[in-house]
Write a protein that holds these residues in place. Structure first.
Motif, short mmCIF file in Angstrom:
data_model
loop_
_atom_site.label_atom_id
_atom_site.label_comp_id
_atom_site.label_asym_id
_atom_site.label_seq_id
_atom_site.Cartn_x
_atom_site.Cartn_y
_atom_site.Cartn_z
N UNK A 115 -15.59 11.64 -6.29
CA UNK A 115 -16.61 12.02 -5.30
C UNK A 115 -17.95 11.43 -5.73
N UNK A 116 -18.82 11.10 -4.79
CA UNK A 116 -20.19 10.72 -5.16
C UNK A 116 -21.03 11.97 -5.44
N UNK A 117 -20.51 12.79 -6.36
CA UNK A 117 -21.13 14.06 -6.73
C UNK A 117 -21.10 14.17 -8.25
N UNK A 118 -22.26 14.21 -8.87
CA UNK A 118 -22.34 14.36 -10.32
C UNK A 118 -22.60 15.82 -10.67
N UNK A 119 -21.69 16.39 -11.47
CA UNK A 119 -21.82 17.77 -11.91
C UNK A 119 -22.07 17.81 -13.42
N UNK A 120 -22.65 18.89 -13.86
CA UNK A 120 -22.96 19.06 -15.28
C UNK A 120 -21.69 18.96 -16.12
N UNK A 121 -21.79 18.30 -17.24
CA UNK A 121 -20.66 18.01 -18.11
C UNK A 121 -20.02 19.28 -18.66
N UNK A 122 -18.69 19.29 -18.64
CA UNK A 122 -17.90 20.35 -19.27
C UNK A 122 -16.98 19.69 -20.28
N UNK A 123 -17.07 20.09 -21.53
CA UNK A 123 -16.27 19.48 -22.58
C UNK A 123 -14.78 19.77 -22.37
N UNK A 144 -14.44 8.83 -1.02
CA UNK A 144 -15.38 9.69 -0.30
C UNK A 144 -16.79 9.11 -0.19
N UNK A 145 -16.88 7.79 -0.21
CA UNK A 145 -18.17 7.13 -0.03
C UNK A 145 -18.42 6.90 1.46
N UNK A 146 -19.67 6.98 1.85
CA UNK A 146 -20.07 6.62 3.21
C UNK A 146 -20.38 5.12 3.26
N UNK A 147 -20.62 4.62 4.49
CA UNK A 147 -20.99 3.22 4.63
C UNK A 147 -22.29 2.92 3.90
N UNK A 148 -23.26 3.83 3.97
CA UNK A 148 -24.54 3.62 3.29
C UNK A 148 -24.33 3.49 1.78
N UNK A 149 -23.48 4.34 1.20
CA UNK A 149 -23.23 4.26 -0.24
C UNK A 149 -22.50 2.97 -0.60
N UNK A 150 -21.62 2.49 0.29
CA UNK A 150 -20.96 1.22 0.02
C UNK A 150 -21.96 0.07 0.01
N UNK A 151 -22.87 0.05 0.98
CA UNK A 151 -23.89 -1.00 1.00
C UNK A 151 -24.70 -0.98 -0.30
N UNK A 152 -25.08 0.21 -0.73
CA UNK A 152 -25.85 0.34 -1.96
C UNK A 152 -25.04 -0.12 -3.17
N UNK A 153 -23.79 0.31 -3.25
CA UNK A 153 -22.93 -0.07 -4.37
C UNK A 153 -22.78 -1.59 -4.46
N UNK A 165 -16.60 -1.53 7.67
CA UNK A 165 -17.57 -1.80 6.60
C UNK A 165 -16.85 -2.16 5.31
N UNK A 166 -15.84 -1.38 4.94
CA UNK A 166 -15.08 -1.67 3.72
C UNK A 166 -14.46 -3.06 3.78
N UNK A 167 -13.87 -3.38 4.90
CA UNK A 167 -13.19 -4.67 5.02
C UNK A 167 -14.18 -5.82 5.01
N UNK A 168 -15.40 -5.59 5.47
CA UNK A 168 -16.40 -6.64 5.42
C UNK A 168 -16.73 -7.01 3.98
N UNK A 169 -16.46 -6.08 3.06
CA UNK A 169 -16.66 -6.32 1.63
C UNK A 169 -15.35 -6.61 0.90
N UNK A 170 -14.30 -6.90 1.66
CA UNK A 170 -12.98 -7.21 1.08
C UNK A 170 -12.42 -6.06 0.25
N UNK A 171 -12.75 -4.84 0.65
CA UNK A 171 -12.20 -3.65 0.01
C UNK A 171 -10.98 -3.18 0.79
N UNK A 172 -9.90 -2.87 0.08
CA UNK A 172 -8.76 -2.22 0.71
C UNK A 172 -9.12 -0.75 0.96
N UNK A 173 -8.37 -0.11 1.85
CA UNK A 173 -8.63 1.28 2.19
C UNK A 173 -7.34 2.09 2.06
#
Length: 330
Positions: A116-124, A174-183, A210-218
């Motif tokens: 997920x594009x979600x960062x959570x606090x680290x758990x050992x 779980x990335x959106x098109x905007x996050x793909x452009x940024x990535x 959008x994914x296919x425009x970047x040659x990403x499989x889905x």
């Protein structure tokens, strides 16, 4: 080996990944090893796993048994697993990958995804594994605790996994098109895969383009829609696409089940699909999708069922289950 069902492939960078895989979410620890073994026995060569599913050790046992009995070689398998939210900091990414590799009994991962594009606090690992969503279950008000980690930092550590040979391909879920452009603006090693929820009620056509425009499989998870979510109270019994007249008409014309029609629709639109089941008959049915083809009218009718209905939405389940509102989709 000769009795294994043959399935088409999806191009992932320069490799071919089987277009039908076994999704391992919600397969219990007690049944995971046998389910994986039986799946490989009937022809599955693509397994979709994740640290968060809590069954990777048992999945690894099933893989090891299948290989030991000569059902397949390691090289014939495509194993996908995922980086959990609590391991987004660069210093934790390799350790998380290695933990999945150890549990799965593998010396490399075919495809490693940011879950997920979600960062959570680290758990050992020694405190709790899988780490789950809530940081401290003993707190007065248990909740998610976000960590301020840029997605670019996480991706840089993912790239190092490829460079060190631990992982063959990397991608995102779980990335959106905007996050793909940024990535794509900063990735040295480009993402090979986008994994998203997609089914006839959530076709996500613009995101696929959008994914296919970047040659990403889905890869489409939950390709049958609501079935995975009813028992979690995230969907109702009436939310199923499998009783829709257009799906039933296509099933009748082709002499197949409604589920096979929906999975075939997913493959014909160019996505891989990863249905989950531990039922032996369903395993075979979900894999047997090459003996019929949906015509243009059937494809169009099923695509027209789109309602932009998302079952797996953090804006809904995080607040309901983890006392934290966290939206990642508009």
């Amino acid at each position: 080996m000769s009795d294994a069902i043959q399935v088409p492939g999806v191009k992932v960078s320069s490799k071919s990944m089987p277009a039908v895989g076994l999704g391992l979410w919600k397969i219990t620890q007690d049944s995971a090893a046998q389910a994986v073994y039986e799946a490989i026995k009937v022809g599955y060569r693509h397994l979709d796993s994740a640290a968060d599913y809590g069954n990777e050790q048992q999945v690894g046992e099933g893989i090891a048994r299948a290989i030991a009995e000569g059902l397949c070689s390691r090289e014939e398998l495509w194993i996908t697993t995922k980086l959990w939210n609590t391991y987004h900091r660069a210093e934790h990414v390799e350790a998380a990958c290695r933990r999945s590799m150890d549990d799965l009994g593998l010396d490399y991962i075919d495809l490693y995804l940011v879950h997920f594009p979600i960062a959570l606090r680290y758990v050992d690992f020694n405190d709790r594994y899988p780490a789950e969503w809530i940081f401290d279950h003993s707190a007065e008000d248990p909740a998610m605790e976000l960590d301020q980690v840029p997605l670019s930092e996480t991706w840089g550590a993912m790239e190092q996994l490829v460079e060190s040979g631990l992982v063959r391909q990397i991608g995102v879920c779980n990335y959106s098109a905007v996050l793909l452009h940024d990535l794509m603006s900063y990735a040295r090693i480009k993402p090979a895969m986008l994994q998203i929820e997609s089914h006839p009620y959530l076709t996500q056509e613009a995101l696929l383009r959008t994914a296919r425009s970047y040659n990403m499989a889905v890869t489409a998870f939950s390709p049958l829609g609501s079935l995975s979510y009813v028992e979690l109270n995230m969907a109702g019994a009436n939310d199923t696409v499998l009783t829709d007249p257009s799906v039933l008409a296509a099933a009748q014309r082709n002499g197949v089940t409604a589920a096979q029609v929906v999975l075939r629709w997913g493959i014909q639109r160019g996505t891989a699909v990863i249905p989950k089941t531990s039922n032996p008959q369903r395993l075979i049915e979900n894999l047997t999708l090459t003996e019929f083809t949906l015509n243009d009218e059937e494809m169009d009718a099923i695509s027209a069922l789109n309602q932009n209905h998302r079952f797996n939405d953090p804006a809904q389940f995080c607040e309901a289950a983890f006392n934290t509102f966290h939206s990642i989709y508009d």
